[in-house]
Design a protein around this motif. Sequence first.
Motif: not given
Length: 57
Positions: A13-16, A19-20, A27-28, A40-43
């Motif tokens: 699932e991650i591969d699909t 970015f958002t 974040l969750a 995460i914000n820097k990335a």
Amino acid sequence: MLFRTETESKDPEIDTLSFTELRDKLLALDPLDIDHVVKINKAEAEYWKKSEGYRMG
């Protein structure tokens, strides 16, 4: 910090994810951990900086 490449991903699932969507899932995981959110914000800032372009008309 450990990053996985697409071929190393254990979760198809991650591969699909966009970015958002991936950012929201990350974040969750720990939304109250300041260091986690900062990373995460820097990335995200780096992602958008590398994605910017110029419009030529």
